[in-house]
Design a protein around this motif. Structure first.
Motif, mmCIF file in Angstrom:
data_model
loop_
_atom_site.group_PDB
_atom_site.id
_atom_site.type_symbol
_atom_site.label_atom_id
_atom_site.label_comp_id
_atom_site.label_asym_id
_atom_site.label_seq_id
_atom_site.Cartn_x
_atom_site.Cartn_y
_atom_site.Cartn_z
ATOM 1 N N ASP A 123 38.120 36.941 30.945
ATOM 2 C CA ASP A 123 37.018 36.354 31.709
ATOM 3 C C ASP A 123 35.687 37.019 31.372
ATOM 4 O O ASP A 123 34.645 36.353 31.323
ATOM 5 C CB ASP A 123 37.301 36.462 33.209
ATOM 6 C CG ASP A 123 38.361 35.467 33.666
ATOM 7 O OD1 ASP A 123 38.602 34.480 32.948
ATOM 8 O OD2 ASP A 123 38.953 35.687 34.745
ATOM 9 N N LEU A 124 35.693 38.316 31.137
ATOM 10 C CA LEU A 124 34.469 38.986 30.695
ATOM 11 C C LEU A 124 33.982 38.397 29.382
ATOM 12 O O LEU A 124 32.782 38.159 29.194
ATOM 13 C CB LEU A 124 34.717 40.489 30.531
ATOM 14 C CG LEU A 124 34.843 41.325 31.801
ATOM 15 C CD1 LEU A 124 35.275 42.746 31.463
ATOM 16 C CD2 LEU A 124 33.530 41.348 32.571
ATOM 17 N N ARG A 125 34.900 38.162 28.463
ATOM 18 C CA ARG A 125 34.544 37.577 27.175
ATOM 19 C C ARG A 125 33.933 36.188 27.360
ATOM 20 O O ARG A 125 32.935 35.836 26.725
ATOM 21 C CB ARG A 125 35.783 37.493 26.278
ATOM 22 C CG ARG A 125 35.497 36.972 24.881
ATOM 23 C CD ARG A 125 36.780 36.819 24.063
ATOM 24 N NE ARG A 125 37.642 35.799 24.633
ATOM 25 C CZ ARG A 125 38.874 36.028 25.067
ATOM 26 N NH1 ARG A 125 39.390 37.235 25.013
ATOM 27 N NH2 ARG A 125 39.609 35.056 25.568
ATOM 28 N N ALA B 216 23.954 32.079 35.234
ATOM 29 C CA ALA B 216 23.671 33.249 34.396
ATOM 30 C C ALA B 216 23.548 34.513 35.232
ATOM 31 O O ALA B 216 24.088 35.564 34.879
ATOM 32 C CB ALA B 216 22.394 33.013 33.590
ATOM 33 N N VAL B 217 22.832 34.401 36.355
ATOM 34 C CA VAL B 217 22.687 35.561 37.243
ATOM 35 C C VAL B 217 24.054 36.016 37.757
ATOM 36 O O VAL B 217 24.361 37.207 37.806
ATOM 37 C CB VAL B 217 21.752 35.237 38.416
ATOM 38 C CG1 VAL B 217 21.767 36.357 39.454
ATOM 39 C CG2 VAL B 217 20.331 35.005 37.923
ATOM 40 N N SER B 218 24.902 35.077 38.125
ATOM 41 C CA SER B 218 26.221 35.434 38.664
ATOM 42 C C SER B 218 27.085 36.110 37.597
ATOM 43 O O SER B 218 27.857 37.025 37.913
ATOM 44 C CB SER B 218 26.922 34.197 39.221
ATOM 45 O OG SER B 218 27.452 33.365 38.188
ATOM 46 N N TYR B 219 26.960 35.694 36.348
ATOM 47 C CA TYR B 219 27.735 36.316 35.273
ATOM 48 C C TYR B 219 27.283 37.760 35.041
ATOM 49 O O TYR B 219 28.102 38.652 34.825
ATOM 50 C CB TYR B 219 27.589 35.529 33.970
ATOM 51 C CG TYR B 219 28.138 34.122 34.010
ATOM 52 C CD1 TYR B 219 29.052 33.724 35.001
ATOM 53 C CD2 TYR B 219 27.754 33.178 33.067
ATOM 54 C CE1 TYR B 219 29.552 32.440 35.030
ATOM 55 C CE2 TYR B 219 28.249 31.880 33.095
ATOM 56 C CZ TYR B 219 29.139 31.519 34.076
ATOM 57 O OH TYR B 219 29.635 30.244 34.112
ATOM 58 N N GLN C 172 29.965 32.069 39.078
ATOM 59 C CA GLN C 172 30.004 30.629 38.846
ATOM 60 C C GLN C 172 30.971 30.245 37.714
ATOM 61 O O GLN C 172 30.984 29.093 37.282
ATOM 62 C CB GLN C 172 28.596 30.142 38.476
ATOM 63 C CG GLN C 172 27.541 30.406 39.532
ATOM 64 C CD GLN C 172 27.769 29.570 40.776
ATOM 65 O OE1 GLN C 172 28.041 28.383 40.694
ATOM 66 N NE2 GLN C 172 27.661 30.200 41.938
ATOM 67 N N LEU C 173 31.807 31.204 37.283
ATOM 68 C CA LEU C 173 32.628 30.952 36.107
ATOM 69 C C LEU C 173 33.549 29.757 36.268
ATOM 70 O O LEU C 173 33.670 28.924 35.373
ATOM 71 C CB LEU C 173 33.447 32.206 35.764
ATOM 72 C CG LEU C 173 34.291 32.123 34.499
ATOM 73 C CD1 LEU C 173 33.405 31.879 33.285
ATOM 74 C CD2 LEU C 173 35.102 33.403 34.308
ATOM 75 N N SER C 174 34.230 29.650 37.406
ATOM 76 C CA SER C 174 35.208 28.573 37.570
ATOM 77 C C SER C 174 34.544 27.194 37.593
ATOM 78 O O SER C 174 35.196 26.192 37.349
ATOM 79 C CB SER C 174 35.990 28.787 38.878
ATOM 80 O OG SER C 174 35.132 28.753 39.998
ATOM 81 N N CYS D 232 38.720 29.994 33.894
ATOM 82 C CA CYS D 232 38.699 31.313 34.534
ATOM 83 C C CYS D 232 40.152 31.769 34.705
ATOM 84 O O CYS D 232 40.891 31.208 35.523
ATOM 85 C CB CYS D 232 37.978 31.240 35.893
ATOM 86 S SG CYS D 232 37.982 32.799 36.796
ATOM 87 N N VAL D 233 40.551 32.795 33.950
ATOM 88 C CA VAL D 233 41.938 33.246 33.968
ATOM 89 C C VAL D 233 42.304 33.849 35.309
ATOM 90 O O VAL D 233 43.396 33.625 35.832
ATOM 91 C CB VAL D 233 42.181 34.259 32.828
ATOM 92 C CG1 VAL D 233 43.594 34.812 32.895
ATOM 93 C CG2 VAL D 233 41.921 33.608 31.482
ATOM 94 N N THR D 234 41.411 34.659 35.895
ATOM 95 C CA THR D 234 41.729 35.362 37.122
ATOM 96 C C THR D 234 41.440 34.548 38.384
ATOM 97 O O THR D 234 41.660 35.037 39.489
ATOM 98 C CB THR D 234 40.933 36.681 37.213
ATOM 99 O OG1 THR D 234 39.539 36.398 37.182
ATOM 100 C CG2 THR D 234 41.300 37.605 36.073
ATOM 101 N N CYS D 235 40.949 33.324 38.222
ATOM 102 C CA CYS D 235 40.585 32.517 39.391
ATOM 103 C C CYS D 235 41.767 31.710 39.927
ATOM 104 O O CYS D 235 41.665 31.084 40.978
ATOM 105 C CB CYS D 235 39.441 31.568 39.070
ATOM 106 S SG CYS D 235 37.875 32.411 38.701
ATOM 107 N N GLY D 236 42.881 31.700 39.196
ATOM 108 C CA GLY D 236 44.023 30.892 39.620
ATOM 109 C C GLY D 236 44.768 31.507 40.780
ATOM 110 O O GLY D 236 44.618 32.662 41.094
#
Length: 376
Positions: free
Chosen positions: A309-311, A338-341, A365-367, A372-376
């Motif tokens: 997710d960082l990547r 962008a700010v949230s990332y 805001q990734l999901s 998003c791998v960790t959002c599941g």
């Protein structure tokens, strides 16, 4: 060390002049800048987000098969005077693991400390990799160090059962790592390293000295671990043994030719398995396995999800930089993302709490914008 793309993005965002025009946000200068946002407050100064990769893989622990490291005839064992009524110095270290405060008081025999401090090994001229490996192995395996490590492990084990809890092997590994990471760091470059007993007595250490301390603790408690030395960048870390399920992992693995190791940062607070750009691009390190332990780290797959997710967030930030163009404009929707990332990356790279790292990524805001791998 901060990741250049995220650090640049942070600086422009903090200096952004918001001029509303046709629903756009105008940011003069390069969008890649720095921002402090409302992300959870980390324990120490944030570092850089993880580097890019190509895939997300599963790993499992590897049973060790320790290769021989040549012993140098110039390395000498410590000579500790046997005195009646040796003076004991006690140092107390306060640290946090997963937002829980811990405290450990460690006794140090001053005769051992003086023997280490005055060891002739401090004045050796190391002529190459073999001499370096031999010196570190001598310092770690010297029988005179055993009482010190026994006392240290006894005190750390008390924290393992703090408040009626019983940390698992994985959690204990994380807790001990947090303890070593939060010992004040020193950037001294002259001379050969201090012994682990000196790090505790002096209350500070360089990255290689702290890595020796961590590796010494873990190897004596059944973990499959190694010391990783990066002489080209004057850094070091510890390693935890893993077996890869693929020949093309999305993260960097360090090998002695027989066993593979995952990087553990010792100079600052960071999740096991996460490293910065300097480690990502460094030449292959000197890998020195210690002990015959078999314990690994079963939470590594969750950490690699965070890594993925960082990547993804870093790639999204690069995309926004291109999207802003010469006019340096982003829509309000993309600007918020962008700010949230930036906030999520800064926090995740400075925490030792897996659950808090998940929460920071999910709060971004990734999901809404990408997988998003960790959002599941």
């Amino acid at each position: 060390m901060r990741n250049p793309s995220v650090t640049c993005l942070l600086c422009a965002l903090i200096t952004v002049v918001l001029l509303c025009s046709a629903g756009c946000l105008h940011a003069p200068g390069n969008i890649a800048g720095t921002l402090t946002g409302n992300a959870p407050t980390p324990d120490i100064s944030p570092a850089a987000p993880a580097p890019t990769g190509t895939s997300y893989v599963l790993v499992e622990t590897l049973a060790p098969d320790t290769p021989a490291i040549p012993e140098s005839p110039t390395c000498q064992p410590l000579v500790v005077p046997q005195e009646t009524g040796d003076t004991i110095q006690e140092n107390t270290f306060n640290f946090q693991y997963r937002s829980v405060p811990y405290s450990v008081t460690i006794p140090v025999n001053t005769s051992l400390y003086q023997a280490a401090r005055n060891s002739p090994n401090k004045n050796l001229n190391l002529s190459g990799t073999n001499d370096t490996a031999a010196l570190y192995r001598q310092m770690m395996n010297d029988p005179a160090m055993d009482p010190f490590f026994n006392d240290l492990i006894r005190e750390l084990s008390k924290d393992r059962y703090k408040g009626g809890n019983n940390l698992t092997d994985d959690e204990y590994l994380e807790m001990v790592t947090s303890f070593v990471q939060q010992i004040p760091a020193e950037n001294r470059t002259a001379g050969n390293p201090r012994y682990p007993v000196e790090v505790i007595a002096d209350g500070k250490g360089t990255s290689d000295e702290k890595a020796m301390l961590l590796t010494g603790i873990l190897s004596r408690q059944g973990y499959d671990t190694a010391l990783l030395l990066f002489p080209g960048i004057n850094r070091a870390g510890s390693g935890i043994g893993i077996r890869l399920a693929t020949n093309h992992p999305s993260f960097r693995v360090f090998s002695d030719g027989r066993r593979d190791y995952l990087f553990i940062e010792t100079s600052t607070t960071r999740l096991i398995g996460i490293y910065d750009d300097q480690i990502d691009t460094a030449p292959d390190p000197v890998v020195i396995p210690f002990g015959n332990g078999t314990l690994g780290y079963s939470h590594i797959n969750f950490v690699m999800g965070i890594f993925a997710d960082l990547r993804t967030m870093e790639n999204q930030l690069k995309m926004y930089d291109e999207e802003a163009g010469p006019a340096r404009q982003l829509t309000a929707y993309d600007y918020e993302a962008a700010v949230s990332y930036v906030n999520a990356c800064e926090f995740v790279m400075s925490t030792n709490d897996r659950d808090a790292a998940y929460s920071a990524i999910r709060a971004s805001q990734l999901s809404r914008h990408s997988a998003c791998v960790t959002c599941g």
